[in-house]
Design a protein around this motif. Structure first.
Motif, PDB file in Angstrom:
ATOM      1  N   ASP A 176       0.834  -1.198   0.000  1.00  0.00           N
ATOM      2  CA  ASP A 176       0.000   0.000   0.000  1.00  0.00           C
ATOM      3  C   ASP A 176       0.873   1.253   0.000  1.00  0.00           C
ATOM      4  O   ASP A 176       0.642   2.193  -0.762  1.00  0.00           O
ATOM      5  CB  ASP A 176      -0.905  -0.028   1.235  1.00  0.00           C
ATOM      6  N   THR A 177       1.892   1.253   0.844  1.00  0.00           N
ATOM      7  CA  THR A 177       2.808   2.394   0.918  1.00  0.00           C
ATOM      8  C   THR A 177       3.533   2.598  -0.403  1.00  0.00           C
ATOM      9  O   THR A 177       3.632   3.722  -0.915  1.00  0.00           O
ATOM     10  CB  THR A 177       3.832   2.178   2.048  1.00  0.00           C
ATOM     11  N   ARG A 180       0.946   3.622  -3.342  1.00  0.00           N
ATOM     12  CA  ARG A 180       0.229   4.895  -3.174  1.00  0.00           C
ATOM     13  C   ARG A 180       1.196   6.078  -3.044  1.00  0.00           C
ATOM     14  O   ARG A 180       0.792   7.222  -3.198  1.00  0.00           O
ATOM     15  CB  ARG A 180      -0.694   4.820  -1.954  1.00  0.00           C
ATOM     16  N   THR A 181       2.465   5.796  -2.745  1.00  0.00           N
ATOM     17  CA  THR A 181       3.439   6.867  -2.542  1.00  0.00           C
ATOM     18  C   THR A 181       4.212   7.184  -3.807  1.00  0.00           C
ATOM     19  O   THR A 181       4.449   8.357  -4.124  1.00  0.00           O
ATOM     20  CB  THR A 181       4.430   6.484  -1.423  1.00  0.00           C
ATOM     21  N   SER A 182       4.617   6.155  -4.541  1.00  0.00           N
ATOM     22  CA  SER A 182       5.488   6.365  -5.696  1.00  0.00           C
ATOM     23  C   SER A 182       4.672   6.622  -6.960  1.00  0.00           C
ATOM     24  O   SER A 182       4.126   5.701  -7.567  1.00  0.00           O
ATOM     25  CB  SER A 182       6.395   5.144  -5.901  1.00  0.00           C
ATOM     26  N   GLU A 183       4.598   7.884  -7.379  1.00  0.00           N
ATOM     27  CA  GLU A 183       3.834   8.249  -8.570  1.00  0.00           C
ATOM     28  C   GLU A 183       4.432   7.630  -9.829  1.00  0.00           C
ATOM     29  O   GLU A 183       3.722   7.386 -10.808  1.00  0.00           O
ATOM     30  CB  GLU A 183       3.793   9.766  -8.723  1.00  0.00           C
ATOM     31  N   ASP A 256      15.185   6.942  -5.468  1.00  0.00           N
ATOM     32  CA  ASP A 256      14.025   7.310  -4.646  1.00  0.00           C
ATOM     33  C   ASP A 256      13.152   6.085  -4.355  1.00  0.00           C
ATOM     34  O   ASP A 256      12.679   5.912  -3.227  1.00  0.00           O
ATOM     35  CB  ASP A 256      13.190   8.382  -5.356  1.00  0.00           C
ATOM     36  N   LEU A 260      12.503   4.365  -0.723  1.00  0.00           N
ATOM     37  CA  LEU A 260      11.145   4.170  -0.215  1.00  0.00           C
ATOM     38  C   LEU A 260      10.926   2.726   0.215  1.00  0.00           C
ATOM     39  O   LEU A 260      10.392   2.449   1.297  1.00  0.00           O
ATOM     40  CB  LEU A 260      10.134   4.555  -1.304  1.00  0.00           C
ATOM     41  N   LYS A 264      10.494   2.667   4.184  1.00  0.00           N
ATOM     42  CA  LYS A 264       9.069   2.724   4.533  1.00  0.00           C
ATOM     43  C   LYS A 264       8.342   1.388   4.387  1.00  0.00           C
ATOM     44  O   LYS A 264       7.246   1.226   4.915  1.00  0.00           O
ATOM     45  CB  LYS A 264       8.352   3.759   3.648  1.00  0.00           C
ATOM     46  N   CYS A 265       8.928   0.448   3.651  1.00  0.00           N
ATOM     47  CA  CYS A 265       8.218  -0.797   3.333  1.00  0.00           C
ATOM     48  C   CYS A 265       8.859  -2.035   3.953  1.00  0.00           C
ATOM     49  O   CYS A 265       8.311  -3.133   3.823  1.00  0.00           O
ATOM     50  CB  CYS A 265       8.154  -0.998   1.818  1.00  0.00           C
TER      51      CYS A 265
END
Length: 286
Positions: A176-177, A180-183, A256, A260, A264-265
């Motif tokens: 989910d992170t 939803r975070t990495s465009e 990046d 992430l 974060k994951c």
């Protein structure tokens, strides 16, 4: 999460990436372990006063989990006849499923009906003419056009005391992170990302009763941070739904995304970087 392509059909490299992920993660093991703990009681509830059981698997992939579910159902009800309908858009993955059935002697007693098509095409074809005791949608709702209408339909074809099981990524966890975070990972070639909160929102809209459970699981992605690692590159292909991670992004975007994923994951334990692959399992009753 199965490797994403714009189509729901998994052939060639997409099927290989998916199988590679399964070989290098414990996702199916975690799902099967969870289902073995929870399904027997659910099976007994749903089979009350029935002479036969009809099962529908939608988006069943190579059948690794389906075979375990059907075997568990057989062991729970050794005398009840069981039928199985399987909906899967990939000829390649369906061939894997059929091979597993041939290798599993007990499953020779089950009549299988194979539907090589998408969920949408199956819904149009069946048009509510067939009903089932047990339906499972495991890691496939990313590929349906209308989530609420799809859930509504599959719930509508449950028999008395029937169960609909949906397994999907857990909201707020690593998948989910990441998505939803990495465009950079969202484009027109990937299906819309969904997580458990989307499923629960649809169930609430439909007024359906459900129970949600977590399926905790991690897998080792340490080699993803070694650009010379074949395993690492293969896993990054799957994590990002990108055919060649290192050639598809600029150095800054690569950096990046990797940052992430790592910060974060994942968690680090005993020198390994572990991706949090927690899933959500939702039981919806007829």
């Amino acid at each position: 999460m199965e490797a994403r392509t714009k189509s729901t059909i998994f052939e060639g490299s997409a099927a290989r990436v998916f199988q590679f992920y399964l070989q290098n993660s414990d996702e199916h093991t975690a799902v099967v372990r969870f289902l073995e703990d929870h399904l027997p009681a659910e099976f007994k509830r749903m089979a009350a006063d029935k002479n036969e059981l009809a099962v529908l698997g939608v988006g069943s992939g190579g059948g690794e989990v389906d075979v375990q579910i059907l075997s568990l159902l057989q062991s729970t009800f050794s005398t009840l006849p069981i039928t199985a309908d399987i909906v899967e858009g990939s000829v390649e993955l369906l061939a894997n499923f059929k091979a597993l059935v041939r290798k599993t002697e007990s499953l020779q007693k089950i009549p299988f009906t194979w539907h090589v098509m998408s969920s949408e095409d199956y819904i149009k074809q069946i048009n509510g003419l067939k009903t089932y005791d047990f339906i499972h949608l495991i890691q496939m709702i990313y590929y349906v056009d209308d989530l609420t209408e799809s859930i509504k339909f599959y719930h509508s074809i449950l028999k008395k005391n029937g169960s609909l099981v949906i397994i999907i990524e857990k909201t707020g966890r690593s998948w989910d992170t990441l998505w939803r975070t990495s465009e950079e990972l969202e484009d027109n070639e990937t299906p819309r990302y969904r997580s458990s909160e989307d499923v629960l929102a649809s169930l609430k809209t439909l007024g359906l009763k459900y129970e949600e459970y977590s399926i905790p699981n991690t897998f080792d992605i340490t080699e993803c941070f070694d650009p010379n690692s074949t395993i690492g590159q293969g896993l990054l292909c799957y994590l990002t739904s990108t055919p060649d991670f290192y050639k598809s992004f600029t150095p800054q975007i690569r950096s990046d995304i990797l940052k992430l994923i790592r910060s974060k994951c994942s968690t680090e334990k005993d020198g390994k970087i572990l991706f949090d692959n927690c899933l959500s399992c939702v039981f919806v009753h007829a």
